[in-house]
Design an enzyme around this catalytic site. Sequence first.
Site, PDB file in Angstrom:
ATOM      1  CG  ASP A 104      70.996   5.499 -28.583  1.00  0.00           C
ATOM      2  OD1 ASP A 104      70.140   6.115 -27.907  1.00  0.00           O
ATOM      3  OD2 ASP A 104      70.740   4.928 -29.655  1.00  0.00           O
ATOM      4  CG  ASP A 205      65.564   5.930 -26.476  1.00  0.00           C
ATOM      5  OD1 ASP A 205      65.612   5.475 -27.623  1.00  0.00           O
ATOM      6  OD2 ASP A 205      64.795   5.489 -25.598  1.00  0.00           O
ATOM      7  CD  GLU A 264      63.440   7.597 -30.643  1.00  0.00           C
ATOM      8  OE1 GLU A 264      63.052   6.639 -31.332  1.00  0.00           O
ATOM      9  OE2 GLU A 264      63.518   7.526 -29.395  1.00  0.00           O
ATOM     10  CG  HIS A 337      67.362   0.810 -33.447  1.00  0.00           C
ATOM     11  ND1 HIS A 337      67.532   2.172 -33.586  1.00  0.00           N
ATOM     12  CD2 HIS A 337      66.808   0.625 -32.232  1.00  0.00           C
ATOM     13  CE1 HIS A 337      67.089   2.771 -32.494  1.00  0.00           C
ATOM     14  NE2 HIS A 337      66.642   1.864 -31.657  1.00  0.00           N
ATOM     15  CG  ASP A 338      63.252   1.819 -32.932  1.00  0.00           C
ATOM     16  OD1 ASP A 338      63.682   0.776 -32.401  1.00  0.00           O
ATOM     17  OD2 ASP A 338      63.338   2.952 -32.409  1.00  0.00           O
TER      18      ASP A 338
HETATM   19  O1  TEU Z   1      62.099   4.208 -29.601  1.00  0.00           O
HETATM   20  C1  TEU Z   1      60.990   5.002 -29.327  1.00  0.00           C
HETATM   21  C2  TEU Z   1      59.683   4.639 -29.941  1.00  0.00           C
HETATM   22  O2  TEU Z   1      58.698   5.116 -29.471  1.00  0.00           O
HETATM   23  C3  TEU Z   1      59.501   3.742 -31.097  1.00  0.00           C
HETATM   24  O3  TEU Z   1      60.188   4.089 -32.207  1.00  0.00           O
HETATM   25  C4  TEU Z   1      59.714   2.347 -30.643  1.00  0.00           C
HETATM   26  O4  TEU Z   1      60.594   1.716 -31.509  1.00  0.00           O
HETATM   27  C5  TEU Z   1      58.452   1.528 -30.598  1.00  0.00           C
HETATM   28  O5  TEU Z   1      58.470   0.660 -31.674  1.00  0.00           O
HETATM   29  C6  TEU Z   1      57.170   2.236 -30.560  1.00  0.00           C
HETATM   30  O6  TEU Z   1      56.136   1.421 -31.031  1.00  0.00           O
HETATM   31  C7  TEU Z   1      63.214   4.292 -28.766  1.00  0.00           C
HETATM   32  C8  TEU Z   1      64.290   3.351 -29.264  1.00  0.00           C
HETATM   33  O7  TEU Z   1      64.732   3.783 -30.530  1.00  0.00           O
HETATM   34  C9  TEU Z   1      63.757   1.965 -29.257  1.00  0.00           C
HETATM   35  O8  TEU Z   1      64.628   1.034 -29.814  1.00  0.00           O
HETATM   36  C10 TEU Z   1      63.460   1.611 -27.824  1.00  0.00           C
HETATM   37  O9  TEU Z   1      62.822   0.364 -27.765  1.00  0.00           O
HETATM   38  C11 TEU Z   1      62.563   2.643 -27.150  1.00  0.00           C
HETATM   39  O10 TEU Z   1      62.932   3.989 -27.429  1.00  0.00           O
HETATM   40  C12 TEU Z   1      62.663   2.486 -25.646  1.00  0.00           C
HETATM   41  O11 TEU Z   1      63.929   2.873 -25.218  1.00  0.00           O
END
Ligand code: TEU
Length: 572
Positions: A104, A205, A264, A337-338
Amino acid sequence: MAMTEPRDVAWWKSAVVYQIYPRSFADSDGDGVGDLRGIIGRLDHLQALGIDVIWLSPVYRSPHVDNGYDISDYRDIDPLFGTLADFDTLLARVHELGMKLVMDLVVNHTSDEHPWFVESRSSQNNAKRDWYIWRDGRDGAEPNNWGSLFSGSAWEWDQTTGQYYLHLFDRKQPDLNWNNPQLRKAVQDTMIWWVERGVDGFRMDVINFISKAEGLPDAAAAEGQRYVVAFSEFADGPHVHEYLAEMTREVFGGRDGEFIKIGEMPGVTPEQARLYTDPDRAELDMVFQFEHVSVDHGPAGKFDYVGLDLVALKKALHRWQVALADTGWNSLYWNNHDQPRVVSRFGDDDPRYWAASAKALGTVLHGMRGTPFLYQGEELGMTNYPFRTVHDHRDLEAVNFHKSVLELGGDEAAALSGLAKIGRDNARTPMQWDAGPNAGFSTGDPWLAVNPNHTWLNAAAQISSADSVFTHYQTLIRLRHELPIFVDGDFTPLMEDDPQIWAYTRMTSTAKLLMIANCGRDSRTVDVGPQWIAADLLLANLPETPVTVTSRWLDLAGWDARFYLSARMRWR
Ligand code: TEU
């Protein structure tokens, strides 16, 4: 005459990726947090599942404000997870087992504890001042109206140097300034360091946020809105394509085909994604888009849960299938994970429908064109956690959101119910290995509570059962490896406006595949047309499904999902 189609050879087009969230996967030392040695001890599970690539969520040194998405050293492993030597052992083991490993890469921002930022904030004249985004205030307030994705302003005042810095995420995650060529070089050098260590690619990311609009203008705000999450001003900005092409050139040289490059991209449009993933432009191989995981978000944001509109969900995914049909490539995912657990979100986690709906959703997604991603526990049909109070959550997004709702005098009960449904900790509860204490995840106190349903929902129970969610996923993965139609076949949606049936076809010059799924409890009889008569059943999720189609009418039970395969000449 037999026609042979030229096959696209990019290796990742027939691969299935499995995401590990190290903190919640397997704990080897009993401190309640997963680690690299824990992963090494569980690689047999991934080999049995049949996946090709592991994507490891961040394991770098970090203060862990955002569970490692706030990095303070890109070239070391956080002691919480182990050592660089453990990492090398893991990588070697993964390669021995014939799998690949993807890191990542979080380079839109660093931790505020990263030495680059420590230097940058030390004085306005520091050589690294320009590696981050510093601005003077405007009329005694923030430089613009941008809001953080984690609530509040995207700007933080720095007392020492008398300026604000930008943070699209937490105040402890300052945004890097990609317009600075030295910063770009430093990022590329870091990537080269990992490539030389032997990793097989990167999941990048929020990589479409790295180029902000010139002049950082205010974003359009609604009446009375103080801070705006300004996607229009920071997503897919003016130089992003140039910076990604440069990265590919500098990091991978002519060898980029050996690696996988995944971006992403919250807010990305299909038009932009075609550019990012057009092989001729040599930027990225595939992107994570967010349309299908936003269909249940309401006007007030992601925790304003409005329920599932299946037609909207189908159309979101179908739009991407069609848009990237000729140029570019899709990634396919329900979970990471989000995101909350898909069986609780778009399926039905009532025990009567849990297994069938988990398998049906897997069938829907894995039949599409693109590279499928599985998130740990998805192969078991893991469900959302029964969150009740804010103290059940650990995620800073949840905690910040709850706090801002209280500050603004909002409806706390609604906020908590939105968090329970959509909150990110749903994905982060420990992996359920067995029915024992802490689900076999740890001998210590897990950092986040284990889902009480681990007594019956766990890997041990499923691996030994012939018709589990796990074995269904094994089959889905095997089919993608064995049948080129899953990789190459053209995609055509069917019955798009039906609120309960999900159906599409895939077609090559020699074969045709039908995916049909009943995404509801009520049985349905569906007219699929005469052309499917005599087609063979390739995969079903319920017992006693007829092995051949004998009529244009198919009787589907609740959450019934099937693949039918037919040689094309049959109806020529
Ligand atoms: O996530 C980016 C993102 O914009 C969303 O999916 C985030 O989870 C958030 O909930 C928006 O409301 C990435 C990563 O996957 C996430 O885990 C990180 O917190 C984020 O970037 C910051 O690095």
